[in-house]
Design a protein around this motif. Sequence first.
Motif, PDB file in Angstrom:
ATOM      1  N   GLY A  34       0.251  20.623  12.177  1.00 25.78           N
ATOM      2  CA  GLY A  34       1.252  20.106  11.376  1.00 25.78           C
ATOM      3  C   GLY A  34       0.352  18.990  10.276  1.00 25.78           C
ATOM      4  O   GLY A  34      -0.301  18.182  10.709  1.00 25.78           O
ATOM      5  N   ASN A  35       1.189  18.801   9.362  1.00 28.76           N
ATOM      6  CA  ASN A  35       0.649  18.248   8.037  1.00 28.76           C
ATOM      7  C   ASN A  35       1.572  17.602   7.311  1.00 28.76           C
ATOM      8  O   ASN A  35       2.833  18.040   7.440  1.00 28.76           O
ATOM      9  N   LEU A  36       1.255  16.609   6.422  1.00 26.64           N
ATOM     10  CA  LEU A  36       2.275  15.918   5.537  1.00 26.64           C
ATOM     11  C   LEU A  36       1.790  16.308   4.073  1.00 26.64           C
ATOM     12  O   LEU A  36       0.443  16.818   3.732  1.00 26.64           O
ATOM     13  N   LYS A  37       2.628  16.382   3.215  1.00 29.99           N
ATOM     14  CA  LYS A  37       2.349  16.782   1.732  1.00 29.99           C
ATOM     15  C   LYS A  37       1.989  15.444   1.052  1.00 29.99           C
ATOM     16  O   LYS A  37       2.793  15.257   0.102  1.00 29.99           O
ATOM     17  N   LEU A  38       0.920  14.977   1.390  1.00 32.91           N
ATOM     18  CA  LEU A  38       0.301  13.806   0.655  1.00 32.91           C
ATOM     19  C   LEU A  38      -1.185  14.115   0.178  1.00 32.91           C
ATOM     20  O   LEU A  38      -1.641  14.899   0.658  1.00 32.91           O
ATOM     21  N   ALA A  39      -1.576  13.527  -0.908  1.00 35.99           N
ATOM     22  CA  ALA A  39      -3.010  13.623  -1.462  1.00 35.99           C
ATOM     23  C   ALA A  39      -3.986  13.416  -0.456  1.00 35.99           C
ATOM     24  O   ALA A  39      -4.973  14.310  -0.354  1.00 35.99           O
ATOM     25  N   HIS A  40      -3.899  12.291   0.273  1.00 33.84           N
ATOM     26  CA  HIS A  40      -5.033  12.022   0.971  1.00 33.84           C
ATOM     27  C   HIS A  40      -4.980  12.791   2.395  1.00 33.84           C
ATOM     28  O   HIS A  40      -5.942  12.886   3.254  1.00 33.84           O
ATOM     29  N   PHE A  41      -4.080  13.752   2.582  1.00 37.20           N
ATOM     30  CA  PHE A  41      -3.743  14.578   4.003  1.00 37.20           C
ATOM     31  C   PHE A  41      -4.344  15.843   3.519  1.00 37.20           C
ATOM     32  O   PHE A  41      -4.301  16.963   4.446  1.00 37.20           O
ATOM     33  N   ALA A  42      -4.767  16.251   2.340  1.00 38.00           N
ATOM     34  CA  ALA A  42      -4.769  17.588   1.968  1.00 38.00           C
ATOM     35  C   ALA A  42      -6.328  18.122   2.578  1.00 38.00           C
ATOM     36  O   ALA A  42      -6.015  19.605   2.695  1.00 38.00           O
ATOM     37  N   GLY A  43      -7.173  17.441   2.985  1.00 37.56           N
ATOM     38  CA  GLY A  43      -8.334  18.135   3.736  1.00 37.56           C
ATOM     39  C   GLY A  43      -7.947  18.708   4.900  1.00 37.56           C
ATOM     40  O   GLY A  43      -8.514  19.731   5.541  1.00 37.56           O
ATOM     41  N   VAL A  44      -6.802  18.209   5.449  1.00 36.77           N
ATOM     42  CA  VAL A  44      -6.254  19.006   6.728  1.00 36.77           C
ATOM     43  C   VAL A  44      -5.886  20.185   6.518  1.00 36.77           C
ATOM     44  O   VAL A  44      -5.777  21.411   7.123  1.00 36.77           O
ATOM     45  N   SER A  45      -4.886  20.344   5.126  1.00 37.93           N
ATOM     46  CA  SER A  45      -4.305  21.646   4.925  1.00 37.93           C
ATOM     47  C   SER A  45      -5.396  22.466   4.513  1.00 37.93           C
ATOM     48  O   SER A  45      -5.352  23.787   4.709  1.00 37.93           O
ATOM     49  N   TYR A  46      -6.561  22.011   3.907  1.00 33.34           N
ATOM     50  CA  TYR A  46      -7.736  23.009   3.567  1.00 33.34           C
ATOM     51  C   TYR A  46      -8.219  23.576   4.517  1.00 33.34           C
ATOM     52  O   TYR A  46      -9.044  24.715   4.414  1.00 33.34           O
ATOM     53  N   MET A  47      -8.190  23.073   5.605  1.00 32.19           N
ATOM     54  CA  MET A  47      -8.729  23.975   6.890  1.00 32.19           C
ATOM     55  C   MET A  47      -8.219  25.329   7.127  1.00 32.19           C
ATOM     56  O   MET A  47      -8.984  26.371   7.384  1.00 32.19           O
ATOM     57  N   LYS A  48      -6.929  25.491   6.515  1.00 33.08           N
ATOM     58  CA  LYS A  48      -6.414  26.830   6.736  1.00 33.08           C
ATOM     59  C   LYS A  48      -7.361  28.002   5.971  1.00 33.08           C
ATOM     60  O   LYS A  48      -7.365  29.122   6.016  1.00 33.08           O
TER      61      LYS A  48
END
Length: 323
Positions: A34-48
Motif C-alpha cells: 500500500g502506498n500514497l500518491k505523493l512525490a516522496h513516496f514514489a520510490g515505493v511505487s517504483y518497486m512494482k
Amino acid sequence: MLSKLRVTATLMSAALLAAVAGGAASAQEVVRVGNLKLAHFAGVSYMKEIAASCGITIDLKLFPKGPDVMQAILAGELDVGATASEAAISGRGNGAPIYIVGGFASGGARLLATPESGIKSVTDMKGKRVGVTRGSIQEVLLAAELGKNGMSAKDINIIYLGYPDLNQALLQKQVDAIMQTEPQSAQAIARGFGIEVLKPYDTPVGSPIRTLVMSEKFYKEHSDAAKKLMDCFVKAQKTFMNDPKAAEKFVTQDVFKGQLTAEEFQEALANSPYTLEMSADHIQKTTDVMAKYGVGKMSTPAKAEDWVKLDLLDTAKASNGVK
C-alpha cells in the motif's frame, strides 16, 4: 526420419524449458503493498516496476492517507505499507501487529499562508483558520510548532482536510494557513497562492522520516519474500537517490500523469529527499511528541526498540553496496 525425430525432440525440449520458465515466473510470491500518491513516496511505487528482477510480484494499491494504509494492513489486505511515522506509531500504540522495517524519505512538510494573511510566524496564526490533514505527520508537526511557541490547538481554528483539499482551501482563501505535504506545497508556492512561513523541522521530531511498515505475520511467516521485498525496496530507493532525472520522469509522468511539472517536482524533492535512513531513536522521539500533544490517540505508546526491526534493511543495503 532421424532428422524429424531430432526436430521433434528439439521442439519438445524448447516447450519444456518454456514451461519451466513459466512455472518459475508464476511461482513468484505476490506481495501486497500500500502506498500514497505523493512525490516522496514514489520510490515505493517504483518497486512494482522492478519487482520481477527481485523475484517477486508486487500488487500495488494507492490510498488517500497513511491511516488508511494502516487500516488495510490490520484488515489483512496488505503485507507492507508506506506511511508517515505517526500512522505507524498510532497503529502500534493501539496493538497493531506491525514492524517498521525501513525509511524512504525525510522532510515533506511546510507551513504555508495566503499572501494576504499577514502570517509570517507561528504566533501570527492566533485566531486564524489553519488547515491540516487529520492523523498526518503534518498534524504532529503543527502541534509541536504550536507548543514550541507557547500555543496550543485552542489558539487557532483548526480545519481538517485531505491533502488536495488543503490547496483548494488555501487558493479560495477558506483558510489562512495550512501545514501541507509535498508536492502540494511546492505547487501552491509555484502557482502563487501560497507563501512559505517555515519548514517545521526545529522541534524534537526533527525532519520526519517516512516509514515502510510490514505486518508481523509477513515478516515471520514469509521471510524469503520479505527479504526479496526489502532488496527491491533498496534498489528502487537507490535508483531515485542516484538518478534524480529517473525519479522526476517517473513521478511527473507515471504517478501524476503530467499534472506535476518538472520544476514543481524539483522544488518538492528539495524539501523531501529520498533516503534509506531509519532509527528507533527517531521513532521514539516522534512517539514522545505525539503522546505529549495527544495527536494520534494511543492506548499505550509503544517503545520503539520493541518494534523497529531494521535487520532486513541492513542486509539489503549491504548486498546493494549502500552504507
